[in-house]
Design an enzyme around this catalytic site. Sequence first.
Site, short mmCIF file in Angstrom:
data_model
loop_
_atom_site.label_atom_id
_atom_site.label_comp_id
_atom_site.label_asym_id
_atom_site.label_seq_id
_atom_site.Cartn_x
_atom_site.Cartn_y
_atom_site.Cartn_z
N GLY A 251 0.79 -1.22 0.00
CA GLY A 251 0.00 0.00 0.00
C GLY A 251 0.82 1.26 0.00
O GLY A 251 2.06 1.25 0.04
N GLY B 143 2.49 3.69 1.54
CA GLY B 143 3.06 3.96 2.85
C GLY B 143 3.52 5.39 3.04
O GLY B 143 3.74 5.83 4.18
N ARG B 144 3.68 6.12 1.95
CA ARG B 144 4.05 7.54 2.04
C ARG B 144 3.44 8.31 0.88
O ARG B 144 4.03 9.24 0.36
CB ARG B 144 5.57 7.70 2.03
CG ARG B 144 6.27 7.08 0.82
CD ARG B 144 7.74 7.42 0.82
NE ARG B 144 8.41 6.87 -0.33
CZ ARG B 144 9.53 7.36 -0.84
NH1 ARG B 144 10.08 8.44 -0.30
NH2 ARG B 144 10.11 6.80 -1.87
N LYS C 265 3.73 11.75 -3.32
CA LYS C 265 4.72 10.82 -2.79
C LYS C 265 5.60 11.58 -1.80
O LYS C 265 6.21 12.59 -2.15
CB LYS C 265 5.56 10.25 -3.94
CG LYS C 265 6.47 9.10 -3.58
CD LYS C 265 7.11 8.55 -4.86
CE LYS C 265 8.03 7.39 -4.56
NZ LYS C 265 8.64 6.86 -5.80
N GLY D 274 7.15 7.91 6.21
CA GLY D 274 6.23 8.40 5.20
C GLY D 274 6.72 9.60 4.41
O GLY D 274 5.95 10.20 3.66
N ARG E 143 2.82 13.33 -8.50
CA ARG E 143 2.89 12.44 -9.66
C ARG E 143 1.53 12.40 -10.37
O ARG E 143 0.48 12.44 -9.73
CB ARG E 143 3.29 11.04 -9.21
CG ARG E 143 3.47 10.04 -10.32
CD ARG E 143 4.26 8.84 -9.86
NE ARG E 143 3.61 8.11 -8.77
CZ ARG E 143 4.23 7.22 -8.01
NH1 ARG E 143 5.52 6.97 -8.18
NH2 ARG E 143 3.58 6.59 -7.05
N ASP F 103 4.28 -4.55 -7.59
CA ASP F 103 3.60 -3.30 -7.21
C ASP F 103 4.12 -2.11 -8.01
O ASP F 103 3.56 -1.01 -7.91
CB ASP F 103 3.73 -3.04 -5.71
CG ASP F 103 5.17 -3.00 -5.24
OD1 ASP F 103 5.85 -4.04 -5.35
OD2 ASP F 103 5.63 -1.95 -4.76
N ASN F 104 5.17 -2.32 -8.80
CA ASN F 104 5.67 -1.27 -9.69
C ASN F 104 5.40 -1.61 -11.15
O ASN F 104 6.11 -1.13 -12.05
CB ASN F 104 7.17 -1.07 -9.47
CG ASN F 104 7.47 -0.37 -8.16
OD1 ASN F 104 6.66 0.41 -7.67
ND2 ASN F 104 8.62 -0.66 -7.58
N ASP G 235 7.85 4.61 -10.70
CA ASP G 235 8.85 4.49 -9.63
C ASP G 235 10.27 4.57 -10.20
O ASP G 235 10.83 3.59 -10.67
CB ASP G 235 8.69 3.20 -8.82
CG ASP G 235 9.48 3.27 -7.51
OD1 ASP G 235 10.43 4.08 -7.42
OD2 ASP G 235 9.14 2.53 -6.57
#
Length: 492
Positions: free
Chosen positions: A101, A103-104, A124, A137, A187, A268-269, A278
């Site tokens: 998830g 996280g930041r 981000k 974060g 982003r 996840d990327n 990313d």
Amino acid sequence: MSTPTNPEQPTDHPSAPFTLEARFAEEFPEMTTPWRGEDQPDPELAVLNEDLARLLGIDPDWLRSPAGVEFLLGLNPEPTTEMVAQGYAGHQFGQFVPSLGDGRALLLGEIRGTDGVLRDIHLKGSGRTRYSRGADGRAALGPALREYLVSEAMHALGVPTTRALAVVTTGRKIQRDRVLPGAVVVRVATSHIRVGSFQYANITGGIDLSRRLADHAITRHYPRLVERFPESGPERYAWFFRQVMDAQAQTVARWMRLGFVHGVLNTDNTLVSGETIDYGPCAFMDRYREDAVFSSIDTHGRYKFSNQPLILGWNLARLAETLIPLFGDTPDAGVDRAQEMINTFTDRYNDALHAELAAGLGLDADAPDTAGLIESYLELMRTHSPDVTTLNRTLSEWSVESTPPAGFEEWIPRWLAAQPDLINMQKTNPVYVPRNHLVEDALAEAVEGRWEAFTTLLGLVTDPFTRQAGMEVYERPGPDGFEDTYMTFCGT
């Protein structure tokens, strides 16, 4: 053009001139958590992408206002309906993590641009969320600027990619290997739906949530499938998966032509849109090396340059696993169809790479001699390790006075006999890419408050096919031996 902000620009635009949608948040409450950015002690807009702001239909001057800066930090709720942190899972270096998830990060919402495209606006480094797992974060200014610089360069190079709207410094000092200034990067993407999003949906909500997420992704990214398959069924989801495979094959093929190494190709990327996401440990190769690894955390070379197509195929297999119940009327039928489709990825990638390299060499992809010329070109690249960008641009500007690059003396006449299209090559092979030594120097100076190198490099890599007088140093590879020890870091 994307430039550092001018503090003398007007800042008297208090009212938000737009409203964001909250489609993902409203449709998937089980995959999101309402959140807001953390308060920042001394925020300041460092870089603003005016062209992207206008594409989104947002007044750049408003973004410079105090209300605009608060919006870019996830603190101004006025233009938004619901800011959320997204949940997702992922295979990280091959190991499955069921709950990752944002996280930041925060999804501020979606906005339809002046081109009619719906895009996410996403932060981000905006502070801790429920997914932070003990981390702070936050993001440091250097990595935030790297993402801005490289993602905008990739966009200019024609690579499907997320983009950067802004970087805002926070006034915080954050602890990494040393104390660094904090920042938030804003982003923009056509969505943040990841392979890991489907993994999360599969393990938390089963077939019903997976179907809803697939339908959302189809509507957002592949709407023609809705017209072709108006009813839910195996054919709709099989074609969705094929579209994702094609999108990813085309993206990684362009990476391979340009010499780009992503560095952290976890599931996840990997976005179902095919956009690159990313840029933490990424790098552009100078010398061509199939075993090139730059990421400090890729200790076993899982994501080395030559492995990137294989890894994306592996990631897509993980996506297929989550969709098996949607691929067939029985479990066995779903498995068989998933395997059948996954087995086509290598051919899809090879076709995409052939088209990319043919374009880079100015050749007709369908001509009978093209495959042999490409094969010989790649073999010479492996043998002689030339500078990727310099070699390809040299070929693009070939003349009777040109000197063949070392090792290519016999190949050049064969290539010229195919009558390469040099004009199109010059629109395909860049003069400038974000070379690692230039990026590091520019970021180091910007973090210290000296922006000239960053501004110059940004201007060149966002107009990469046009040679600028007096900028020869930006065309050259790094110092001898630089790449032998150069390492990149995620910045977390």
